[in-house]
Design a protein around this motif. Structure first.
Motif, PDB file in Angstrom:
ATOM      1  N   SER A   1      -4.730   8.619  11.493  1.00  0.00           N
ATOM      2  CA  SER A   1      -3.825   7.542  11.088  1.00  0.00           C
ATOM      3  C   SER A   1      -2.409   7.835  11.551  1.00  0.00           C
ATOM      4  O   SER A   1      -2.001   9.005  11.647  1.00  0.00           O
ATOM      5  CB  SER A   1      -3.834   7.381   9.561  1.00  0.00           C
ATOM      6  OG  SER A   1      -5.143   7.117   9.084  1.00  0.00           O
TER       7      SER A   1
ATOM      8  N   PHE B   1       1.692   6.169  10.918  1.00  0.00           N
ATOM      9  CA  PHE B   1       2.583   5.215  10.268  1.00  0.00           C
ATOM     10  C   PHE B   1       3.775   4.954  11.186  1.00  0.00           C
ATOM     11  O   PHE B   1       4.428   5.903  11.637  1.00  0.00           O
ATOM     12  CB  PHE B   1       3.066   5.733   8.916  1.00  0.00           C
ATOM     13  CG  PHE B   1       2.046   5.600   7.814  1.00  0.00           C
ATOM     14  CD1 PHE B   1       1.972   4.433   7.071  1.00  0.00           C
ATOM     15  CD2 PHE B   1       1.167   6.629   7.550  1.00  0.00           C
ATOM     16  CE1 PHE B   1       1.033   4.300   6.059  1.00  0.00           C
ATOM     17  CE2 PHE B   1       0.220   6.506   6.542  1.00  0.00           C
ATOM     18  CZ  PHE B   1       0.160   5.334   5.790  1.00  0.00           C
TER      19      PHE B   1
ATOM     20  N   ARG C   1       0.416   0.648   9.548  1.00  0.00           N
ATOM     21  CA  ARG C   1      -0.442   1.814   9.733  1.00  0.00           C
ATOM     22  C   ARG C   1      -1.511   1.518  10.776  1.00  0.00           C
ATOM     23  O   ARG C   1      -2.189   0.498  10.702  1.00  0.00           O
ATOM     24  CB  ARG C   1      -1.104   2.220   8.421  1.00  0.00           C
ATOM     25  CG  ARG C   1      -1.813   3.583   8.504  1.00  0.00           C
ATOM     26  CD  ARG C   1      -2.519   3.945   7.215  1.00  0.00           C
ATOM     27  NE  ARG C   1      -3.789   3.263   7.095  1.00  0.00           N
ATOM     28  CZ  ARG C   1      -4.200   2.608   6.006  1.00  0.00           C
ATOM     29  NH1 ARG C   1      -3.412   2.532   4.949  1.00  0.00           N
ATOM     30  NH2 ARG C   1      -5.377   2.017   5.971  1.00  0.00           N
TER      31      ARG C   1
END
Length: 221
Positions: A124, A126, A70
């Motif tokens: 964020s 991923f 992440r």
């Protein structure tokens, strides 16, 4: 034994006469790598309070980005995304290089500082994209090479007040299963308040006697 644990620090004191006094062992802090690159370029907008700005961010880590890692970019206190607080507002972040990347997730929390509630926002990603061979050259693939930059742009709204010096910092981090792999900081841009050099004085010929009515105030900015 303690001699085989390199992550422990020994703290001890010497008693009068030279004998060992108190002794304690404490864990060393967790250490992780910094960033190979962290750059910010303003693309659009002014650095005035409450104004939206579009910036380009270039971040390169000193470690490989692996599947399901992440990446987080946390903005300084007070910076928010346009339309923050509305579930319908999109996350104003777009990939530049590579052209295709994980879907960004924008979020904000509330921090209590000096008796005030101030938003703290971050974006964020991923690293868990499904990539075909045809898209490999233009996508964020894993493992992503060490020191290869990730470039994206984001729109944020400047805070109403100028952030304190030590709060005006952006933080980029890379984590794997909640363990920090790399982390770095970048000083935020200078915010110009909408009102500056404010002064308040009594106008000439004002009545200055205590309890008197009729004094006029002069506001300059």
């Amino acid at each position: 034994s303690k001699d085989t644990l390199p992550h422990l620090f020994q703290l001890f004191s010497t008693a009068v006469g030279g004998s060992l006094g108190d002794e304690a062992w404490v864990m060393s802090p967790n250490l992780f790598l910094g960033l190979a690159q962290f750059g910010i370029t303003r693309l659009e907008g002014d650095a005035e309070s409450l104004m939206p700005v579009r910036n380009q961010f270039s971040i390169a880590f000193a470690v490989q980005i692996l599947e399901n890692d992440r990446l987080d970019l946390t903005f300084p206190l007070g910076f928010v995304f346009p339309g923050s607080g509305s579930d319908a507002s999109p996350c104003p972040v777009a990939w530049i290089s590579p052209r295709l990347g994980p879907i960004p997730k924008c979020s904000c929390s509330i921090e209590l500082r000096r008796g005030q509630e101030i938003p703290l926002c971050s974006v964020s990603f991923f690293a868990n994209m499904s990539i075909s061979d045809d898209d490999l050259s233009s996508s964020l693939f894993t493992p992503w090479p060490v020191e290869k930059p990730l470039v994206f742009e984001a729109v944020v709204v400047n805070p109403a007040a100028v952030p304190p010096l030590f709060d005006n910092v952006l933080v980029a981090s890379l984590t794997a299963q909640d363990q920090t792999k790399a982390k770095g900081h970048h000083r935020g841009w200078t915010i110009m308040p909408q009102v500056s050099e404010l002064s308040l004085t009594f106008a000439s010929n004002s009545i200055l006697r205590a309890g008197a009515i009729g004094a006029a105030l002069l506001l300059d900015f």
